[in-house]
Design a protein around this motif. Structure first.
Motif, mmCIF file in Angstrom:
data_model
loop_
_atom_site.group_PDB
_atom_site.id
_atom_site.type_symbol
_atom_site.label_atom_id
_atom_site.label_comp_id
_atom_site.label_asym_id
_atom_site.label_seq_id
_atom_site.Cartn_x
_atom_site.Cartn_y
_atom_site.Cartn_z
ATOM 1 N N VAL A 10 7.389 -2.482 11.128
ATOM 2 C CA VAL A 10 7.046 -1.838 10.715
ATOM 3 C C VAL A 10 7.575 -1.124 9.520
ATOM 4 C CG1 VAL A 10 6.872 1.183 10.552
ATOM 5 C CG2 VAL A 10 5.946 -0.246 12.517
ATOM 6 N N GLY A 11 9.007 -1.245 8.754
ATOM 7 C CA GLY A 11 9.652 -1.723 7.767
ATOM 8 C C GLY A 11 9.105 -3.064 6.757
ATOM 9 N N LEU A 12 9.007 -3.963 7.205
ATOM 10 C CA LEU A 12 9.006 -5.218 6.978
ATOM 11 C C LEU A 12 7.718 -5.403 6.230
ATOM 12 C CD1 LEU A 12 10.409 -8.224 8.799
ATOM 13 C CD2 LEU A 12 11.111 -7.268 6.533
ATOM 14 N N ALA A 13 6.568 -4.681 7.302
ATOM 15 C CA ALA A 13 5.251 -4.327 6.643
ATOM 16 C C ALA A 13 5.370 -4.296 5.595
ATOM 17 C CB ALA A 13 4.385 -3.943 8.205
ATOM 18 N N VAL A 14 5.626 -3.098 5.487
ATOM 19 C CA VAL A 14 5.219 -2.362 4.673
ATOM 20 C C VAL A 14 6.191 -2.545 3.244
ATOM 21 C CG1 VAL A 14 6.429 0.646 3.527
ATOM 22 C CG2 VAL A 14 5.233 0.486 5.427
ATOM 23 N N TYR A 15 7.478 -3.113 3.648
ATOM 24 C CA TYR A 15 8.090 -3.677 2.170
ATOM 25 C C TYR A 15 7.865 -4.746 1.630
ATOM 26 C CZ TYR A 15 11.804 -5.626 -1.027
ATOM 27 O OH TYR A 15 12.393 -5.687 -1.851
ATOM 28 N N VAL A 16 6.694 -5.615 2.448
ATOM 29 C CA VAL A 16 6.139 -6.483 1.456
ATOM 30 C C VAL A 16 4.896 -6.452 1.386
ATOM 31 C CG1 VAL A 16 5.515 -9.010 2.500
ATOM 32 C CG2 VAL A 16 7.272 -8.670 3.337
ATOM 33 N N ALA A 17 3.970 -5.167 1.769
ATOM 34 C CA ALA A 17 3.232 -4.923 1.599
ATOM 35 C C ALA A 17 2.944 -3.868 -0.101
ATOM 36 C CB ALA A 17 2.196 -3.746 1.713
ATOM 37 N N TRP A 18 3.893 -3.208 -0.464
ATOM 38 C CA TRP A 18 4.415 -2.795 -1.535
ATOM 39 C C TRP A 18 5.002 -3.689 -2.400
ATOM 40 C CZ3 TRP A 18 9.739 -3.229 -4.236
ATOM 41 C CH2 TRP A 18 9.178 -2.167 -4.687
ATOM 42 N N ARG A 19 5.836 -4.667 -2.470
ATOM 43 C CA ARG A 19 6.163 -5.645 -3.009
ATOM 44 C C ARG A 19 5.360 -6.639 -3.790
ATOM 45 N NH1 ARG A 19 10.829 -8.151 -3.987
ATOM 46 N NH2 ARG A 19 10.028 -9.535 -4.624
ATOM 47 N N TYR A 20 3.979 -6.694 -2.834
ATOM 48 C CA TYR A 20 2.858 -7.644 -3.784
ATOM 49 C C TYR A 20 1.612 -6.669 -3.541
ATOM 50 C CZ TYR A 20 4.301 -12.182 -2.476
ATOM 51 O OH TYR A 20 5.679 -13.618 -2.691
ATOM 52 N N GLY A 21 1.101 -5.188 -4.033
ATOM 53 C CA GLY A 21 1.071 -4.461 -4.607
ATOM 54 C C GLY A 21 -0.357 -4.469 -3.579
ATOM 55 N N ALA A 22 -0.092 -4.411 -2.241
ATOM 56 C CA ALA A 22 -0.999 -4.059 -1.454
ATOM 57 C C ALA A 22 -0.608 -2.452 -0.988
ATOM 58 C CB ALA A 22 -0.680 -4.779 0.069
ATOM 59 N N TYR A 23 -0.785 -1.926 -1.247
ATOM 60 C CA TYR A 23 -0.038 -0.225 -1.697
ATOM 61 C C TYR A 23 -1.316 0.647 -0.831
ATOM 62 C CZ TYR A 23 1.991 -1.457 -5.764
ATOM 63 O OH TYR A 23 2.558 -1.808 -6.961
ATOM 64 N N THR A 24 -2.388 -0.380 -0.452
ATOM 65 C CA THR A 24 -3.322 0.718 0.702
ATOM 66 C C THR A 24 -3.237 0.531 1.743
ATOM 67 O OG1 THR A 24 -5.250 0.586 -1.386
ATOM 68 C CG2 THR A 24 -5.730 1.583 1.276
ATOM 69 N N THR A 25 -2.683 -0.608 1.671
ATOM 70 C CA THR A 25 -2.274 -1.213 3.570
ATOM 71 C C THR A 25 -0.335 -0.358 3.808
ATOM 72 O OG1 THR A 25 -3.279 -3.625 3.164
ATOM 73 C CG2 THR A 25 -1.096 -3.502 4.678
ATOM 74 N N ALA A 26 -0.374 -0.445 2.706
ATOM 75 C CA ALA A 26 1.579 0.137 2.727
ATOM 76 C C ALA A 26 1.526 1.291 3.644
ATOM 77 C CB ALA A 26 2.371 0.068 1.943
ATOM 78 N N SER A 27 0.346 2.277 2.547
ATOM 79 C CA SER A 27 -0.277 3.714 2.691
ATOM 80 C C SER A 27 -0.842 3.592 4.322
ATOM 81 C CB SER A 27 -0.799 3.936 1.738
ATOM 82 O OG SER A 27 -0.285 4.174 0.158
ATOM 83 N N ALA A 28 -1.447 2.689 4.535
ATOM 84 C CA ALA A 28 -2.007 2.349 6.021
ATOM 85 C C ALA A 28 -1.131 3.029 7.055
ATOM 86 C CB ALA A 28 -3.128 1.970 6.402
ATOM 87 N N VAL A 29 0.277 2.063 6.842
ATOM 88 C CA VAL A 29 0.961 1.707 8.078
ATOM 89 C C VAL A 29 1.831 3.205 7.886
ATOM 90 C CG1 VAL A 29 3.031 0.743 8.885
ATOM 91 C CG2 VAL A 29 1.334 -0.892 8.018
ATOM 92 N N THR A 30 1.928 3.490 6.531
ATOM 93 C CA THR A 30 2.717 4.645 7.239
ATOM 94 C C THR A 30 2.037 6.159 7.862
ATOM 95 O OG1 THR A 30 3.773 4.500 4.606
ATOM 96 C CG2 THR A 30 4.201 6.649 5.249
ATOM 97 N N VAL A 31 0.494 6.217 7.292
ATOM 98 C CA VAL A 31 -0.116 7.063 7.715
ATOM 99 C C VAL A 31 0.051 6.697 8.930
ATOM 100 C CG1 VAL A 31 -2.525 8.431 8.175
ATOM 101 C CG2 VAL A 31 -1.349 7.784 6.328
ATOM 102 N N ALA A 32 -0.468 5.276 9.698
ATOM 103 C CA ALA A 32 -0.670 5.560 11.505
ATOM 104 C C ALA A 32 1.064 5.661 11.908
ATOM 105 C CB ALA A 32 -1.116 3.820 11.213
ATOM 106 N N MET A 33 2.122 5.606 11.386
ATOM 107 C CA MET A 33 2.932 6.089 12.122
ATOM 108 C C MET A 33 3.388 7.686 12.606
ATOM 109 S SD MET A 33 4.840 3.115 13.121
ATOM 110 C CE MET A 33 2.790 2.546 13.052
ATOM 111 N N VAL A 34 3.038 8.176 10.996
ATOM 112 C CA VAL A 34 3.000 9.402 11.284
ATOM 113 C C VAL A 34 1.658 9.480 12.414
ATOM 114 C CG1 VAL A 34 2.155 11.435 9.934
ATOM 115 C CG2 VAL A 34 3.783 9.914 8.767
ATOM 116 N N ALA A 35 0.937 9.120 12.271
ATOM 117 C CA ALA A 35 -0.390 9.913 13.971
ATOM 118 C C ALA A 35 0.514 8.659 15.121
ATOM 119 C CB ALA A 35 -1.498 9.230 13.187
ATOM 120 N N GLU A 36 0.983 8.884 14.708
ATOM 121 C CA GLU A 36 1.950 8.509 16.347
ATOM 122 C C GLU A 36 2.740 9.219 16.704
ATOM 123 O OE1 GLU A 36 4.530 4.443 18.627
ATOM 124 O OE2 GLU A 36 4.421 4.969 15.751
#
Length: 255
Positions: A158-184
């Protein structure tokens, strides 16, 4: 359809190009650390399913909040690759292969391991703090969670997915992973879900620190470049008769 395609290119274009070029050029040689991590995870899964190996894996790679802190810190690096017993191992292997592999190509194997360790360690330390707070606190945990084994590779993924998405400008993907973890956590409140949130907070703090460093470092370099440029211009515009044009300052040689 075209709007969706443009969004996909803007979101994942740079990431896909980076991964595709590396895999086409080097193939499996582009992800040696990831392949080793997948092999180690599969090996630990096989060993812990043997009658003689379960306790061995628990002793070297299982982290619980009830363990002494120094023992948990010693076990944490290997705990990244100990899959959960109640989940299918193929899921953990696929997650490691995809997320670790993309991260290794995009940011390198050493930063990948470092961020994975930071995310896992954040979850481990949160469990101790949450249990000490108790269930009456907003972020507290019941004392029974002290005997639950930590998340294994999932917090690192989870941490790597968010970091790599942020580094490469995939901010929607990073936000989606975060929202999914909150929903979990909202749907199924358990230790693993809250440790995932702790891992996200740690990685988010790391992203903020990197962004601040890059911004202030860029501003500092611009200021130094401007100051150096003004200094050079002043040196080139010295008035006639200055010391630099008069040489050593001694009178001219008479013949």
């Amino acid at each position: 359809m075209r709007t969706l395609a443009r969004w996909a290119r803007a979101e994942w274009g740079l990431l896909c190009v980076t991964v595709r070029e590396a895999t086409l050029k080097r193939r499996l040689r582009a992800i040696p650390m990831t392949l080793a991590a997948v092999g180690l995870t599969a090996l630990l899964q096989w060993v812990q399913n043997q009658p003689w190996g379960f306790q061995f894996v628990q002793n070297v790679g299982a982290v619980r909040a009830e363990d002494h802190l120094w023992l948990a810190l010693l076990r944490t690096p290997l705990s990244l690759f100990v899959p959960a017993l109640d989940l299918p191992v193929w899921g953990a292997l696929v997650q490691i292969l995809l997320v670790f592999g993309i991260a290794e190509i995009c940011i390198g194997w050493w930063p990948t391991l470092a961020i994975a360790y930071v995310a896992t360690l954040a979850g481990t330390l949160y469990a101790r703090v949450g249990i000490s707070l108790g269930t009456h606190a907003p972020f507290g945990l019941p004392w029974t969670d002290a005997q639950v084994v930590d998340t294994g590779p999932s917090a690192a993924v989870v941490g790597l997915a968010v970091y790599v998405a942020w580094r490469y400008g995939a901010y929607t993907t990073a936000s989606a992973v975060t929202v999914a973890m909150v929903a979990e956590v909202l749907i199924k409140e358990n230790l693993a879900g809250k440790e995932h949130l702790a891992a996200l907070m740690a990685v988010g703090t790391l992203c903020l620190a990197v962004a601040v460093r890059q911004r202030f470092g860029r501003e500092l370099r611009l200021r130094l470049r401007r100051a150096y440029g003004r200094r050079m211009r002043r040196g080139q515009r010295r008035p006639p008769g200055s010391r630099t044009e008069r040489g050593s300052g001694l009178p001219p040689i008479q013949s």
